[in-house]
Design a protein around this motif. Structure first.
Motif, PDB file in Angstrom:
ATOM      1  N   ASN A  20      -6.243   0.975   0.356  1.00 51.60           N
ATOM      2  CA  ASN A  20      -5.325  -0.169   1.021  1.00 51.60           C
ATOM      3  C   ASN A  20      -4.188   0.430   1.183  1.00 51.60           C
ATOM      4  OD1 ASN A  20      -7.502  -1.974   0.515  1.00 51.60           O
ATOM      5  ND2 ASN A  20      -6.651  -2.733  -1.431  1.00 51.60           N
ATOM      6  N   GLU A  21      -3.559   1.187   0.463  1.00 55.04           N
ATOM      7  CA  GLU A  21      -2.155   1.447   0.826  1.00 55.04           C
ATOM      8  C   GLU A  21      -2.226   2.713   1.807  1.00 55.04           C
ATOM      9  OE1 GLU A  21      -0.569   2.917  -2.816  1.00 55.04           O
ATOM     10  OE2 GLU A  21      -0.354   0.987  -3.598  1.00 55.04           O
ATOM     11  N   ARG A  48      -2.754   1.508   5.847  1.00 54.05           N
ATOM     12  CA  ARG A  48      -2.093   0.731   6.358  1.00 54.05           C
ATOM     13  C   ARG A  48      -1.382   1.662   7.664  1.00 54.05           C
ATOM     14  NH1 ARG A  48      -0.148  -0.958   0.836  1.00 54.05           N
ATOM     15  NH2 ARG A  48      -1.081  -2.848   0.355  1.00 54.05           N
TER      16      ARG A  48
END
Length: 418
Positions: free
Chosen positions: A57-58, A61
């Motif tokens: 997820n990180e 981004r």
């Protein structure tokens, strides 16, 4: 053109506890960079579903490409495939091509019994594109989501490298329009990075925005690397060459080589270009300088050998150092390293030599000769130069600093006296 950026995620508890050193990230970074992809971050996570998902997820981004390695084996701690299947909204299915490949490897190549656990390598998420692994059983997996590319690769370096070269890079080049990235690297020695930075600050401030200078210090040396990116490769190469030439003039007093080479390799190439040979007489470094020189192919063309005279008896018998000199000046002295160098030249019959003697620590020092005191001699049969150093580090670093300064002293002698 906007830069294409990537993140690398390495998966495995063994990486976090230091049991295994991560060499995969370095290889992947280098290959991506050659293809025009800028690596923004490298992240290591353990064999934890939560940590893997958090990293995905990180990193997704603000990067275009996320490449993962590890966790694809057949054992219970290898959880990457089920985590990715859930993350991308799919399920694990048997890929028939992979299954046939696994059977072939065990029956024809490994010639070992095939068990059900091995066949689990053929299970892949039904939402991925399978990347065939010609070097092993675990296939690579390619996912796409919201314009981002996610690639999962086995952690075995040999297998990962094959997939990167043969599968991943060609697909990335088809998927993205890559800018052109290029580097110029030089090596300086004998001066610290702060001093170098101060000397070249005006030039650095005038660099165009698409050119960036990096300082890479290490044991008495500083590599300076200019990196540029552009859609016009010819123009970029011209700009890099121009700025690189300016930088070379500014640091010419400390310049070792204008190529991306180590100091031992630069010295070796210098001797090779002059058809000359060298030897070493090592006391405090215990053969470390010889190791640095012989770490590169073709060392036998320029390097004949070393006499490791750690004990004074060896200095006397093999290098013909005078017992009187040892008695009067001590083993760590200018007089002794000069006699060591002369003895090595005579014994090993080389054009050049260098000799080192010092106190590496943590004990053995005195008020007159504290730990870190080193004498170095370098030269040929006509002339020997010497230099005293006073290092202040632990034993390992003192040895490395001694080797660096000795090699650079000999390099400068060859340049100035050839």
């Amino acid at each position: 053109m906007e830069k294409i950026v990537a993140s690398i995620i390495t998966i495995g508890d063994e990486l976090l506890i230091g049991q295994v050193i991560d060499t995969n990230s370095a290889f992947i970074s280098q290959e991506l960079n050659k293809a025009g992809v800028w690596v923004k971050r490298r992240v290591a996570v353990g064999d934890s579903k939560e940590e893997i998902v958090r990293a995905l997820n990180e990193e997704s981004r603000d990067t275009n490409i996320i490449i993962m390695t590890g966790g694809l084996g057949p054992t219970a701690d290898d959880i990457t495939k089920p985590v990715l299947a859930e993350y991308f909204g799919g399920k694990l299915v048997v890929n028939e091509d992979v299954r046939k490949h696994v059977v072939y490897l065990f029956e024809e190549v490994f010639r070992r019994p095939l068990i059900e656990r091995n066949l689990k390598q053929a299970e892949v998420p039904d939402v991925c594109t399978v990347l065939p692994n010609a070097r092993g059983t675990a296939p690579g997996m390619w996912f796409e989501k919201e314009g981002k590319v996610f690639v999962s690769l086995p952690g075995v370096p040999h297998e990962m490298k094959g997939l990167i070269i043969n599968e991943v890079l060609p697909r990335l080049q088809q998927t993205f329009t890559m800018p052109f990235i290029s580097h110029r690297t030089m090596l300086t020695a004998g001066v610290g990075e702060s001093f170098v930075a101060e000397m070249i600050k005006d030039w650095e401030e005038r660099l165009p925005a698409h050119l960036k200078l990096a300082y890479l210090p290490n044991y008495g040396m500083v590599r300076l690397r200019i990196t540029g990116w552009s859609t016009n490769s010819d123009q970029l190469e011209k700009e890099l060459n121009t700025e690189f030439d300016k930088l070379k003039i500014l640091v010419r007093e400390w310049l070792v080589t204008d190529e991306d080479q180590s100091l031992p390799l630069a010295l070796s190439n210098l001797l090779r270009s002059k058809n000359k040979t060298m030897s070493t007489a090592e006391s405090c470094t215990g053969g470390y300088i010889a190791h640095l020189i012989t770490a590169y192919p073709g060392a036998s063309n320029i390097y004949k050998g070393s006499i490791i005279s750690y004990d004074n008896e060896v200095k006397i018998k093999e290098l013909k150092v005078s017992p009187a000199t040892l008695q009067k000046a001590g083993a760590v002295s200018e007089e002794v390293v000069k006699e060591m160098a002369a003895g090595a030249l005579a014994k090993l019959n080389t054009d050049y030599t260098l000799a080192v003697s010092g106190i590496m620590g943590p004990d053995g020092g005195s008020p007159e000769k504290p730990v870190g005191t080193v004498w170095v001699a370098a030269g040929d049969r006509n002339k020997l130069i010497t230099q005293k150093f006073q290092f202040r580090f632990d034993r390992d670093r003192n040895i490395e600093m001694t080797a660096t300064q000795a090699l650079n002293l000999l390099r400068k002698f060859v340049v100035e006296n050839a």
